[in-house]
Design an enzyme around this catalytic site. Structure first.
Site, PDB file in Angstrom:
ATOM      1  N   LYS A 166       0.832  -1.216   0.000  1.00  0.00           N
ATOM      2  CA  LYS A 166       0.000   0.000   0.000  1.00  0.00           C
ATOM      3  C   LYS A 166       0.866   1.266   0.000  1.00  0.00           C
ATOM      4  O   LYS A 166       0.647   2.167  -0.797  1.00  0.00           O
ATOM      5  CB  LYS A 166      -0.931   0.021   1.234  1.00  0.00           C
TER       6      LYS A 166
ATOM      7  N   ARG B 290      -9.432   1.153   8.745  1.00  0.00           N
ATOM      8  CA  ARG B 290      -9.051  -0.204   9.134  1.00  0.00           C
ATOM      9  C   ARG B 290     -10.144  -0.893   9.951  1.00  0.00           C
ATOM     10  O   ARG B 290      -9.940  -2.044  10.376  1.00  0.00           O
ATOM     11  CB  ARG B 290      -7.789  -0.137   9.976  1.00  0.00           C
TER      12      ARG B 290
ATOM     13  N   ARG C  27      11.787  -5.721   4.883  1.00  0.00           N
ATOM     14  CA  ARG C  27      11.437  -4.307   4.664  1.00  0.00           C
ATOM     15  C   ARG C  27      12.327  -3.401   5.530  1.00  0.00           C
ATOM     16  O   ARG C  27      12.537  -3.667   6.709  1.00  0.00           O
ATOM     17  CB  ARG C  27       9.971  -4.061   5.022  1.00  0.00           C
TER      18      ARG C  27
ATOM     19  N   ARG D 240      11.463  -1.817  11.014  1.00  0.00           N
ATOM     20  CA  ARG D 240      10.399  -1.519  11.979  1.00  0.00           C
ATOM     21  C   ARG D 240      10.311  -2.616  13.037  1.00  0.00           C
ATOM     22  O   ARG D 240      10.360  -3.796  12.718  1.00  0.00           O
ATOM     23  CB  ARG D 240       9.047  -1.412  11.255  1.00  0.00           C
TER      24      ARG D 240
ATOM     25  N   ARG E 118      -0.474  -8.926  13.558  1.00  0.00           N
ATOM     26  CA  ARG E 118      -1.074  -7.909  12.683  1.00  0.00           C
ATOM     27  C   ARG E 118      -1.949  -8.551  11.618  1.00  0.00           C
ATOM     28  O   ARG E 118      -3.000  -8.012  11.254  1.00  0.00           O
ATOM     29  CB  ARG E 118       0.029  -7.053  12.048  1.00  0.00           C
TER      30      ARG E 118
HETATM   31  P1  ADP Z   1       2.220  -1.851   3.219  1.00  0.00           P
HETATM   32  O1  ADP Z   1       2.220  -0.347   3.176  1.00  0.00           O
HETATM   33  O2  ADP Z   1       0.991  -2.448   2.580  1.00  0.00           O
HETATM   34  O3  ADP Z   1       2.476  -2.420   4.583  1.00  0.00           O
HETATM   35  P2  ADP Z   1       4.779  -1.620   1.777  1.00  0.00           P
HETATM   36  O4  ADP Z   1       4.469  -0.738   0.612  1.00  0.00           O
HETATM   37  O5  ADP Z   1       5.549  -1.046   2.913  1.00  0.00           O
HETATM   38  O6  ADP Z   1       3.414  -2.353   2.308  1.00  0.00           O
HETATM   39  O7  ADP Z   1       5.535  -2.910   1.208  1.00  0.00           O
HETATM   40  C1  ADP Z   1       5.982  -3.951   2.070  1.00  0.00           C
HETATM   41  C2  ADP Z   1       7.361  -4.427   1.623  1.00  0.00           C
HETATM   42  O8  ADP Z   1       7.252  -5.087   0.356  1.00  0.00           O
HETATM   43  C3  ADP Z   1       8.386  -3.302   1.418  1.00  0.00           C
HETATM   44  O9  ADP Z   1       9.637  -3.814   1.790  1.00  0.00           O
HETATM   45  C4  ADP Z   1       8.305  -3.008  -0.092  1.00  0.00           C
HETATM   46  O10 ADP Z   1       9.536  -2.496  -0.588  1.00  0.00           O
HETATM   47  C5  ADP Z   1       8.001  -4.389  -0.651  1.00  0.00           C
HETATM   48  N1  ADP Z   1       7.113  -4.381  -1.833  1.00  0.00           N
HETATM   49  C6  ADP Z   1       6.058  -3.565  -2.071  1.00  0.00           C
HETATM   50  N2  ADP Z   1       5.440  -3.880  -3.227  1.00  0.00           N
HETATM   51  C7  ADP Z   1       6.137  -4.940  -3.732  1.00  0.00           C
HETATM   52  C8  ADP Z   1       6.001  -5.743  -4.922  1.00  0.00           C
HETATM   53  N3  ADP Z   1       5.033  -5.507  -5.803  1.00  0.00           N
HETATM   54  N4  ADP Z   1       6.872  -6.750  -5.105  1.00  0.00           N
HETATM   55  C9  ADP Z   1       7.859  -6.979  -4.207  1.00  0.00           C
HETATM   56  N5  ADP Z   1       8.058  -6.277  -3.085  1.00  0.00           N
HETATM   57  C10 ADP Z   1       7.203  -5.257  -2.849  1.00  0.00           C
HETATM   58  P1  AMP Z   2       1.024   0.525   9.029  1.00  0.00           P
HETATM   59  O1  AMP Z   2       2.191   1.428   8.815  1.00  0.00           O
HETATM   60  O2  AMP Z   2      -0.160   0.896   8.177  1.00  0.00           O
HETATM   61  O3  AMP Z   2       1.401  -0.929   8.900  1.00  0.00           O
HETATM   62  O4  AMP Z   2       0.540   0.761  10.525  1.00  0.00           O
HETATM   63  C1  AMP Z   2       1.384   0.486  11.624  1.00  0.00           C
HETATM   64  C2  AMP Z   2       0.568   0.433  12.918  1.00  0.00           C
HETATM   65  O5  AMP Z   2      -0.034   1.712  13.168  1.00  0.00           O
HETATM   66  C3  AMP Z   2      -0.607  -0.545  12.910  1.00  0.00           C
HETATM   67  O6  AMP Z   2      -0.213  -1.871  13.248  1.00  0.00           O
HETATM   68  C4  AMP Z   2      -1.512   0.092  13.978  1.00  0.00           C
HETATM   69  O7  AMP Z   2      -1.044  -0.157  15.289  1.00  0.00           O
HETATM   70  C5  AMP Z   2      -1.341   1.580  13.706  1.00  0.00           C
HETATM   71  N1  AMP Z   2      -2.316   2.069  12.701  1.00  0.00           N
HETATM   72  C6  AMP Z   2      -2.050   2.550  11.450  1.00  0.00           C
HETATM   73  N2  AMP Z   2      -3.171   2.907  10.821  1.00  0.00           N
HETATM   74  C7  AMP Z   2      -4.198   2.658  11.692  1.00  0.00           C
HETATM   75  C8  AMP Z   2      -5.604   2.790  11.621  1.00  0.00           C
HETATM   76  N3  AMP Z   2      -6.226   3.262  10.520  1.00  0.00           N
HETATM   77  N4  AMP Z   2      -6.333   2.413  12.707  1.00  0.00           N
HETATM   78  C9  AMP Z   2      -5.746   1.959  13.822  1.00  0.00           C
HETATM   79  N5  AMP Z   2      -4.429   1.780  13.938  1.00  0.00           N
HETATM   80  C10 AMP Z   2      -3.641   2.136  12.889  1.00  0.00           C
END
Ligand code: ADP
Ligand code: AMP
Length: 218
Positions: free
Chosen positions: A18, A90, A129, A162, A173
């Site tokens: 995302k 969420r 990541r 992270r 999660r």
């Molecule tokens: P989210 O915001 O949904 O938690 P991220 O955008 O942070 O996901 O992506 C999670 C991990 O996967 C990161 O390390 C990112 O660089 C990697 N990633 C994202 N999209 C892809 C893809 N299409 N193919 C491979 N790796 C990806």
């Molecule tokens: P994310 O970066 O989206 O993976 O979010 C990291 C953490 O932030 C999550 O595991 C939650 O603890 C908190 N968080 C992010 N977005 C929300 C949301 N919309 N509602 C509640 N908690 C959130």
């Protein structure tokens, strides 16, 4: 179908991509990128009251209370520019709050893109990541590495792993996602704004798929 007043929700489990796609789409479509995870991590880093409140929820992989995240989103939404929402809503309650916030601005959610990935992919992606400590851009050691090890391509910030990307917290999660977040899919399906995209392929391929579904009328 989409323009710079559209409100697009990117939806999917942690690690679906995302944040990666939201950044690209916001740039391509001239939209704001609103990530509640990024906003919360920023509060945490600055040691604000809100950050202190959110800390224990985030570290354990639980959701921060709805009112807290809703307030942050309300402060970021603009009256004349649309947004890509990443990580919000969420819960069904957050989706209802969003509807109210947008109604006050005379708009609604344009489209919700459900990004579908397998649990194994999530675990694999999150274990490698790294994110920027300054601008929060996500990288991946195997699929999307920075040009210089440990340094953000975009702003030169230091990259770090992270706390909540540890395998135990990732499993928690995912459970929270299934129990509290997945029902939001049904909410938007009923509203007729849900589109689904298979998000396993390379980053550029997923971007093209999303842009393609967004260009079709719903
Ligand atoms: P989210 O915001 O949904 O938690 P991220 O955008 O942070 O996901 O992506 C999670 C991990 O996967 C990161 O390390 C990112 O660089 C990697 N990633 C994202 N999209 C892809 C893809 N299409 N193919 C491979 N790796 C990806
Ligand atoms: P994310 O970066 O989206 O993976 O979010 C990291 C953490 O932030 C999550 O595991 C939650 O603890 C908190 N968080 C992010 N977005 C929300 C949301 N919309 N509602 C509640 N908690 C959130």
């Amino acid at each position: 179908m989409v323009d710079n007043t559209s409100v697009i929700v990117l939806f999917g489990p942690p690690g679906a991509g995302k944040g990666t796609q939201a950044e690209i789409l916001a740039r391509r479509l001239n939209l704001l990128h609103i990530s509640t995870g990024d906003l919360l991590r920023d509060e945490l880093a600055r040691g604000t009251e809100l950050g202190k409140l959110a800390k224990s929820y985030m570290e354990s992989g639980e959701l921060v209370p709805d009112e807290v995240v809703a307030r942050m989103v309300a402060a970021k939404l603009s009256k004349n520019r649309g947004a890509v929402l990443d990580g919000f809503p969420r819960t069904v309650n957050q989706a209802e709050i969003l509807q109210t916030l947008l109604a006050e601005r005379n708009v609604g959610v344009t489209a919700v893109v459900e990004m579908q990935v397998a649990d194994e992919t999530v675990v694999r992606r999150l274990s490698s990541r790294y994110i920027c400590s300054v601008c929060q851009t996500p990288y991946n050691l195997t699929t999307n590495p920075p040009k210089v090890e440990g340094v953000c391509d975009r702003c030169g910030g230091r990259l770090y792993q992270r706390e909540d990307d540890r395998p135990e917290t990732v499993m928690r999660r995912l459970r929270v996602y299934r129990e509290q977040t997945e029902p939001v899919v049904e909410y938007y399906r009923r509203k007729g704004v849900l589109v689904s995209v298979e998000a396993e392929g390379p980053v550029e391929e997923v971007t093209e798929k999303i842009l393609s579904v967004l260009s079709d009328p719903l």
